[in-house]
Scaffold this active site. Structure first.
Site, PDB file in Angstrom:
ATOM      1  N   LYS A  23      74.522  64.593  73.147  1.00  0.00           N
ATOM      2  CA  LYS A  23      73.193  64.691  72.548  1.00  0.00           C
ATOM      3  C   LYS A  23      72.852  66.130  72.177  1.00  0.00           C
ATOM      4  O   LYS A  23      72.387  66.421  71.069  1.00  0.00           O
ATOM      5  CB  LYS A  23      72.152  64.141  73.520  1.00  0.00           C
ATOM      6  CG  LYS A  23      70.715  64.345  73.050  1.00  0.00           C
ATOM      7  CD  LYS A  23      69.826  64.791  74.192  1.00  0.00           C
ATOM      8  CE  LYS A  23      68.402  64.972  73.688  1.00  0.00           C
ATOM      9  NZ  LYS A  23      67.813  66.220  74.215  1.00  0.00           N
ATOM     10  N   ASN A  24      73.079  67.065  73.115  1.00  0.00           N
ATOM     11  CA  ASN A  24      72.659  68.446  72.879  1.00  0.00           C
ATOM     12  C   ASN A  24      73.479  69.134  71.796  1.00  0.00           C
ATOM     13  O   ASN A  24      73.036  70.126  71.228  1.00  0.00           O
ATOM     14  CB  ASN A  24      72.729  69.244  74.191  1.00  0.00           C
ATOM     15  CG  ASN A  24      71.629  68.852  75.160  1.00  0.00           C
ATOM     16  OD1 ASN A  24      70.562  68.407  74.749  1.00  0.00           O
ATOM     17  ND2 ASN A  24      71.887  68.999  76.447  1.00  0.00           N
ATOM     18  N   ARG A  94      62.163  68.079  70.080  1.00  0.00           N
ATOM     19  CA  ARG A  94      62.242  69.498  70.427  1.00  0.00           C
ATOM     20  C   ARG A  94      63.270  70.225  69.558  1.00  0.00           C
ATOM     21  O   ARG A  94      63.057  71.354  69.125  1.00  0.00           O
ATOM     22  CB  ARG A  94      62.620  69.657  71.908  1.00  0.00           C
ATOM     23  CG  ARG A  94      62.859  71.095  72.313  1.00  0.00           C
ATOM     24  CD  ARG A  94      63.131  71.232  73.789  1.00  0.00           C
ATOM     25  NE  ARG A  94      64.329  70.559  74.229  1.00  0.00           N
ATOM     26  CZ  ARG A  94      65.543  71.120  74.221  1.00  0.00           C
ATOM     27  NH1 ARG A  94      65.701  72.328  73.757  1.00  0.00           N
ATOM     28  NH2 ARG A  94      66.591  70.454  74.660  1.00  0.00           N
ATOM     29  N   CYS A 118      60.035  68.476  76.140  1.00  0.00           N
ATOM     30  CA  CYS A 118      59.866  67.791  77.417  1.00  0.00           C
ATOM     31  C   CYS A 118      58.631  68.328  78.117  1.00  0.00           C
ATOM     32  O   CYS A 118      58.390  69.525  78.130  1.00  0.00           O
ATOM     33  CB  CYS A 118      61.095  68.006  78.297  1.00  0.00           C
ATOM     34  SG  CYS A 118      62.548  67.103  77.724  1.00  0.00           S
ATOM     35  N   PRO A 125      59.033  78.388  74.984  1.00  0.00           N
ATOM     36  CA  PRO A 125      58.862  79.547  74.121  1.00  0.00           C
ATOM     37  C   PRO A 125      59.995  79.669  73.110  1.00  0.00           C
ATOM     38  O   PRO A 125      61.139  79.315  73.388  1.00  0.00           O
ATOM     39  CB  PRO A 125      58.887  80.720  75.109  1.00  0.00           C
ATOM     40  CG  PRO A 125      59.658  80.222  76.285  1.00  0.00           C
ATOM     41  CD  PRO A 125      59.360  78.749  76.371  1.00  0.00           C
ATOM     42  N   ILE A 126      59.670  80.167  71.920  1.00  0.00           N
ATOM     43  CA  ILE A 126      60.704  80.422  70.910  1.00  0.00           C
ATOM     44  C   ILE A 126      60.746  81.908  70.581  1.00  0.00           C
ATOM     45  O   ILE A 126      61.228  82.296  69.519  1.00  0.00           O
ATOM     46  CB  ILE A 126      60.455  79.591  69.627  1.00  0.00           C
ATOM     47  CG1 ILE A 126      59.098  79.921  68.994  1.00  0.00           C
ATOM     48  CG2 ILE A 126      60.568  78.092  69.916  1.00  0.00           C
ATOM     49  CD1 ILE A 126      58.967  79.408  67.579  1.00  0.00           C
ATOM     50  N   ASP A 127      60.267  82.745  71.504  1.00  0.00           N
ATOM     51  CA  ASP A 127      60.204  84.175  71.216  1.00  0.00           C
ATOM     52  C   ASP A 127      61.587  84.782  70.980  1.00  0.00           C
ATOM     53  O   ASP A 127      61.749  85.672  70.139  1.00  0.00           O
ATOM     54  CB  ASP A 127      59.486  84.923  72.346  1.00  0.00           C
ATOM     55  CG  ASP A 127      60.129  84.710  73.696  1.00  0.00           C
ATOM     56  OD1 ASP A 127      60.497  83.562  73.999  1.00  0.00           O
ATOM     57  OD2 ASP A 127      60.281  85.687  74.455  1.00  0.00           O
ATOM     58  N   GLN A 128      62.616  84.289  71.685  1.00  0.00           N
ATOM     59  CA  GLN A 128      63.960  84.832  71.479  1.00  0.00           C
ATOM     60  C   GLN A 128      64.534  84.404  70.129  1.00  0.00           C
ATOM     61  O   GLN A 128      65.274  85.164  69.496  1.00  0.00           O
ATOM     62  CB  GLN A 128      64.888  84.401  72.616  1.00  0.00           C
ATOM     63  CG  GLN A 128      64.472  84.922  73.983  1.00  0.00           C
ATOM     64  CD  GLN A 128      64.366  86.438  74.032  1.00  0.00           C
ATOM     65  OE1 GLN A 128      65.334  87.154  73.810  1.00  0.00           O
ATOM     66  NE2 GLN A 128      63.161  86.937  74.295  1.00  0.00           N
ATOM     67  N   ARG A 401      65.888  58.707  74.232  1.00  0.00           N
ATOM     68  CA  ARG A 401      66.095  59.934  73.462  1.00  0.00           C
ATOM     69  C   ARG A 401      67.492  60.505  73.707  1.00  0.00           C
ATOM     70  O   ARG A 401      68.026  61.208  72.865  1.00  0.00           O
ATOM     71  CB  ARG A 401      65.073  61.007  73.866  1.00  0.00           C
ATOM     72  CG  ARG A 401      63.662  60.795  73.351  1.00  0.00           C
ATOM     73  CD  ARG A 401      62.825  62.035  73.620  1.00  0.00           C
ATOM     74  NE  ARG A 401      63.525  63.204  73.145  1.00  0.00           N
ATOM     75  CZ  ARG A 401      63.787  64.293  73.870  1.00  0.00           C
ATOM     76  NH1 ARG A 401      63.399  64.355  75.120  1.00  0.00           N
ATOM     77  NH2 ARG A 401      64.427  65.302  73.353  1.00  0.00           N
TER      78      ARG A 401
END
Length: 433
Positions: A23-24, A94, A118, A125-128, A401
């Protein structure tokens, strides 16, 4: 109507289970197909709801999608007409943030709805991700629920990027964007999970130049375009681990097929500490448990450590082991939301911050429970299979999922589980697990 799983537990599992594609990996490789200026054929695709949503998003953007068989999809992205995703579709998954890296890399711009996630860890966070895109020359803003990214001059350029935290999502997203950037990008302090290596291998098979995936540093030399080709997704480490945990909890013997045993070492080692017998043979693993489960301690870590995505499932097993076990969660905050549901089945677990103390009980007893997210839902299925009596599991859309035909696979090895329809008491917006 809403669906539930009805599980009559207390039966050991015997037989064979074939593991689906990861999945990932799939939820990153499918968006990466947008970068290919040609037709790509992807095999061993898991048929799960996250994949279905990902393919719908690509189709809305203008890609041509053909299902060649149950697990093979052909994606033609030569005629993409749009770089703005559907708000309603993207917010349900996600992994939609991977569309930022793929669209930004190929077209120099992207408008992607903020993803769902999740609900065990709050807003992820998506800061990176933003740090990496910015270093490569993109301007990134968040407006009206969308991530807007645009490369100065229309194309990203290579950069040296050091991630402040080891992030799987940022590693994969930056790697995608850099594959078509001008010049060389070096990403340091990267994650090393098998699906990161799989994404790099997919991109390389389409003509990218990515080296070092699976190590601390990834070097990407940008190429002008990616060509079509064929690629098969690796087996799902977490699905395999979930079935290993299931036979550990219930007893019995399962032959788990289509696995990469090396990817399973971090999970196998802990199960063997608990008294589970595991034999490897090529791409198969024979897992059996006949004696008492023994206590152990678990600490989740980035790969090659014990995966956070297996933490809830192993908790269901440890809750049945002799003695007191400890689980320390070092990857995500607040990932113990499933504990209250396990307690309904009779588990004795106390949580203090990022640590859970599990006092083993002789058995679980069936009760109505609710899946709070994907992996927690899998943990409840495992516990229900081992429990005395009947367990009703609601909110099973989370489980679907990430697990292809989990009901059918478990029924085939002796699990007494079925899907039932229940009237909806009141309509509620689905949470994304």
């Amino acid at each position: 109507m809403t669906r539930e799983y009805l599980v009559r537990g207390g039966k050991p599992l015997f037989g064979e289970v074939t593991i689906s594609g990861a999945k990932n990996a799939a939820v990153a490789i499918i968006p990466a197909a947008l970068m290919v200026d040609g037709v790509c054929r992807i095999e061993n695709v898991p048929m799960i709801s996250d994949v279905t949503l990902s393919l719908k998003i690509l189709e809305e953007l203008g890609a041509s999608i053909r299902l060649l068989n149950a697990h093979t999809v052909e994606i033609d992205s030569r005629h993409i007409a749009c770089t703005r995703t559907s708000y309603d579709l993207a917010r349900k998954i996600r992994a939609s943030y991977y569309l930022v890296g793929s669209l930004l890399g190929r077209f120099g711009q992207a408008e992607v709805a903020m993803p769902g996630g999740c609900n065990f860890g709050g807003v992820r966070p998506i800061d990176q991700h933003v740090k990496g895109f910015t270093a490569m020359g993109a301007k990134v803003t968040l407006e009206s629920g969308f991530i807007n990214a645009a490369a100065e001059g229309g194309r990203l350029h290579g950069a040296n990027i050091y991630l402040d935290v080891v992030s799987v999502g940022a590693t994969m997203n930056i790697m995608m964007a850099a594959a078509l950037a001008e010049g060389t990008t070096v990403i340091e302090n990267v994650a090393k999970e098998p699906h990161i290596v799989d994404l790099a291998n997919f991109l390389n098979s389409m003509g990218a130049d990515i080296r070092g995936a699976g190590t601390d540093s990834i070097k990407i030399t940008g190429v002008p375009r990616l060509n079509g080709g064929s690629y098969a997704i690796i087996p799902d480490q977490i699905e395999a681990g979930t079935y290993m945990a299931a036979v550990a909890a219930t007893g019995g013997e399962l032959l788990i097929r289509n696995v990469i045993p090396k990817h399973m070492d971090c999970i196998s080692a802990k199960l063997m500490e608990m008294g589970v017998e595991i034999e490897e043979n090529g791409d198969e693993m024979l897992v059996r448990r006949s004696g008492k489960l023994q206590r152990t301690n678990i600490k989740t870590m980035p790969y090659p450590g014990f995966p956070t995505d297996m933490q809830p499932q192993i908790a269901s097993v440890l809750a049945l082991a002799d003695g007191t076990s400890l689980i320390t969660e070092s990857v995500w905050n607040n990932r113990f939301k499933y504990v209250d549901e396990l307690k309904r089945l009779g588990a004795r677990i106390q949580v203090d911050g990022k640590m859970a103390v599990l006092e083993g009980v002789d058995h679980f007893t069936g009760a109505p429970v609710q899946a709070p997210d994907l992996r927690a839902g899998a943990a409840l299925v495992i516990a229900a299979l081992a429990a005395h009596g009947t367990t009703e599991i609601s909110h099973v859309q989370y489980i679907e999922r990430g697990y292809e035909d989990i009901v059918g696979k478990l029924r085939a090895v002796g699990g007494d589980i079925c899907m039932v329809d229940e009237p909806e008491a009141e309509k509620e917006e689905a949470r994304i697990g």
